[in-house]
Design a protein around this motif. Structure first.
Motif, PDB file in Angstrom:
ATOM      1  N   SER A  66       0.921  -1.172   0.024  1.00  0.00           N
ATOM      2  CA  SER A  66      -0.204  -0.115  -0.176  1.00  0.00           C
ATOM      3  C   SER A  66       0.887   1.203   0.028  1.00  0.00           C
ATOM      4  CB  SER A  66      -1.056  -0.051   1.023  1.00  0.00           C
ATOM      5  OG  SER A  66      -0.146   0.166   2.313  1.00  0.00           O
ATOM      6  N   PHE A  67       0.421   2.228  -0.680  1.00  0.00           N
ATOM      7  CA  PHE A  67       1.246   3.554  -0.747  1.00  0.00           C
ATOM      8  C   PHE A  67       0.162   4.480  -0.354  1.00  0.00           C
ATOM      9  CE2 PHE A  67       2.855   0.517  -3.610  1.00  0.00           C
ATOM     10  CZ  PHE A  67       4.193   0.004  -3.172  1.00  0.00           C
ATOM     11  N   THR A  68       1.139   5.758   0.001  1.00  0.00           N
ATOM     12  CA  THR A  68       0.313   7.130   0.225  1.00  0.00           C
ATOM     13  C   THR A  68       1.017   8.253  -0.613  1.00  0.00           C
ATOM     14  OG1 THR A  68      -0.166   6.248   2.497  1.00  0.00           O
ATOM     15  CG2 THR A  68      -0.348   8.575   2.045  1.00  0.00           C
ATOM     16  N   ALA A  69       0.308   9.005  -1.230  1.00  0.00           N
ATOM     17  CA  ALA A  69       0.736  10.114  -2.178  1.00  0.00           C
ATOM     18  C   ALA A  69       1.326  10.998  -1.126  1.00  0.00           C
ATOM     19  CB  ALA A  69      -0.440  10.884  -2.785  1.00  0.00           C
ATOM     20  N   GLN A  70       2.548  11.431  -1.728  1.00  0.00           N
ATOM     21  CA  GLN A  70       3.517  12.450  -0.632  1.00  0.00           C
ATOM     22  C   GLN A  70       3.409  13.638  -1.381  1.00  0.00           C
ATOM     23  OE1 GLN A  70       7.489  10.819  -0.830  1.00  0.00           O
ATOM     24  NE2 GLN A  70       6.603   8.469  -0.999  1.00  0.00           N
ATOM     25  N   ASN A 120       4.449  11.162 -10.071  1.00  0.00           N
ATOM     26  CA  ASN A 120       3.652  11.120  -8.638  1.00  0.00           C
ATOM     27  C   ASN A 120       2.892   9.581  -8.760  1.00  0.00           C
ATOM     28  OD1 ASN A 120       2.255  13.546 -10.062  1.00  0.00           O
ATOM     29  ND2 ASN A 120       0.713  12.024  -9.511  1.00  0.00           N
ATOM     30  N   ARG A 180       2.959  18.750  -6.526  1.00  0.00           N
ATOM     31  CA  ARG A 180       2.824  17.424  -5.731  1.00  0.00           C
ATOM     32  C   ARG A 180       3.703  16.349  -6.141  1.00  0.00           C
ATOM     33  NH1 ARG A 180      -1.652  16.612  -2.679  1.00  0.00           N
ATOM     34  NH2 ARG A 180      -0.253  15.079  -1.797  1.00  0.00           N
TER      35      ARG A 180
END
Length: 424
Positions: free
Chosen positions: A235-239, A260, A415
């Motif tokens: 799982s990944f979270t946008a930075q 991104n 972003r």
């Protein structure tokens, strides 16, 4: 007679037909998807395994196993494997990606009963000889050492690690990772990953019922390995946006990679984002090429893409530019993104992109192998052929206003992770 002084009129592709495979099962439950297409006595058989048992402390195990799987079995040396495959005019190929591992056989259909037992031996009895592992480690370390001198390679590696971290998608490979490879770890991973419960087979080419019986006799009735394994779960979270600069004072060119986390093939906006990407940097006539290459002369090539992985999707722009114009190139890239967010695309440009995308789709369906590749795209995304219907409909009907909305939804330079390797 044909007037060769006049270019043919543009004509939009109206109908693209996909050939779905026939699904069968071997005696041990392995799903086999067959596209029996073509008159030539040629077949491609892909044994596809999902990457499993991810261990961040041993990140190269799956790749090393795939690279060494045909280096020797309990019955055959690497040379004997190669000689047997070559004798029948066949070809054996191994491929590794972050999500899947493939062992692919190309052969004349009439030789299936002779070459399939060799593949079975590789998938069941590989022993990963220590001397072969030592050679592999040495070669890979030398290759890494050479690649680390290439700005483009370092840019790709740095960008992936910044977005995906220490996962299969973002491994920051070092020399030490190769030094840590141990034969016993390779054997353990091999026995877990290469087994019927973790395998599907995709067959394309000339493949009749009698040929399926040969496949079932070798792989369905004999293959019984059952080792525990755990599928990779990521799982990944946008930075927030980030600037990463690795200075190389003597660089003549700087590698730029920016982008991104984004959506994957399962998202309903994915076809629309693909159209937008094509306008921006997805083909030779794109805006980035027209600006950065043709108008400014900063680079030989620049492109963008929307990539769909099994457990993530991402957008990126990549190029190498003269070190003295790196800062200017970054400004021009951002300018092109902002234009897509603020000014509608003209109908003429959009029609050109439509024709290109539909023509590329049609041109990519030239043989049995390419039809199988299209099937893999949707199968491993958990989708059906309705995806392609929606994709084609979107390409044909999306409006400039909708593309502006998509640009504002998914393209935000502030972003993005921006990586520059060289000088800026």
């Amino acid at each position: 007679m044909l007037n060769r002084t006049q270019a043919p009129a543009f004509k939009q592709v109206n109908d693209i037909k996909f050939i779905p495979p026939v699904k069968q099962q071997l005696a041990n439950g392995i799903d086999v998807f067959t596209l029996n297409i073509g008159e030539q006595d040629l077949v491609r058989i892909e044994f596809i395994f999902e990457n499993v048992n991810w261990d961040a402390n041993k990140p190269l195990l799956a790749m090393a196993v795939n690279g060494l799987i045909n280096s020797g079995t309990a019955h055959l040396s690497a040379k004997e494997i190669a000689d047997k495959i070559d004798y029948y005019g066949a070809f054996l190929q191994t491929d590794f990606s972050s999500d899947y591992t493939n062992v692919t056989l190309f052969t004349l259909t009439k030789h299936l009963s002779s070459v399939l037992p060799v593949v079975y031996d590789i998938l069941n009895n590989s022993i990963f000889p220590q001397e072969e592992l030592d050679i592999y480690k040495q070669n890979q370390k030398q290759r890494l050492q050479v690649n680390l001198q290439k700005n483009d390679f370092v840019g790709r590696k740095t960008f992936a690690h910044a977005i995906f971290g220490n996962t299969p998608y973002g491994i920051n490979v070092t020399m030490a990772h190769y030094d840590e490879l141990k034969r016993e770890d390779l054997l353990t991973h091999y026995q877990s990953a290469y087994q019927p419960k973790n395998c599907i087979i995709i067959v394309s080419g000339k493949f009749l019922d009698k040929d399926f019986e040969v496949l079932d006799q070798v792989f369905g009735k004999l293959w019984k390995n059952e080792q525990p394994f755990e599928k990779n779960k990521l799982s990944f979270t946008a930075q927030d946006g980030q600037d990463i600069y690795v200075e190389k004072p003597d660089a003549l060119q700087s590698a730029i990679r920016m982008g991104n986390l984004a959506i994957d093939r399962n998202h309903p906006d994915f076809p629309s984002l693909q159209v937008l990407n094509c306008v921006l940097g997805g083909y030779f006539g794109s805006r980035l090429m027209a600006n950065i290459r043709e108008d400014k002369g900063y680079t030989y090539g620049i492109g963008s893409a929307v990539a769909s992985l099994k457990q993530a999707g991402y957008f990126f722009i990549a190029t190498e530019v003269g070190a003295d114009v790196c800062a200017d190139a970054l400004k021009e890239i951002e300018k092109e993104i902002m234009l897509l967010k603020t000014e509608p695309i003209s109908k003429e440009e959009l029609n050109l992109v439509r024709n290109y995308m539909l023509g590329s789709m049609l041109g990519s369906l030239e043989n049995a192998f390419s039809h199988a590749d299209k099937f893999k795209n949707i199968y491993f995304s958990g989708m059906d052929y309705d995806y392609y219907s929606r994709y084609i409909h979107t390409v044909k009907t999306i409006t400039p206003a909708q593309l502006t909305d998509i640009a504002n939804k998914y393209l935000n330079p502030d972003r993005m992770i921006k990586v520059v390797i060289g000088k800026k």
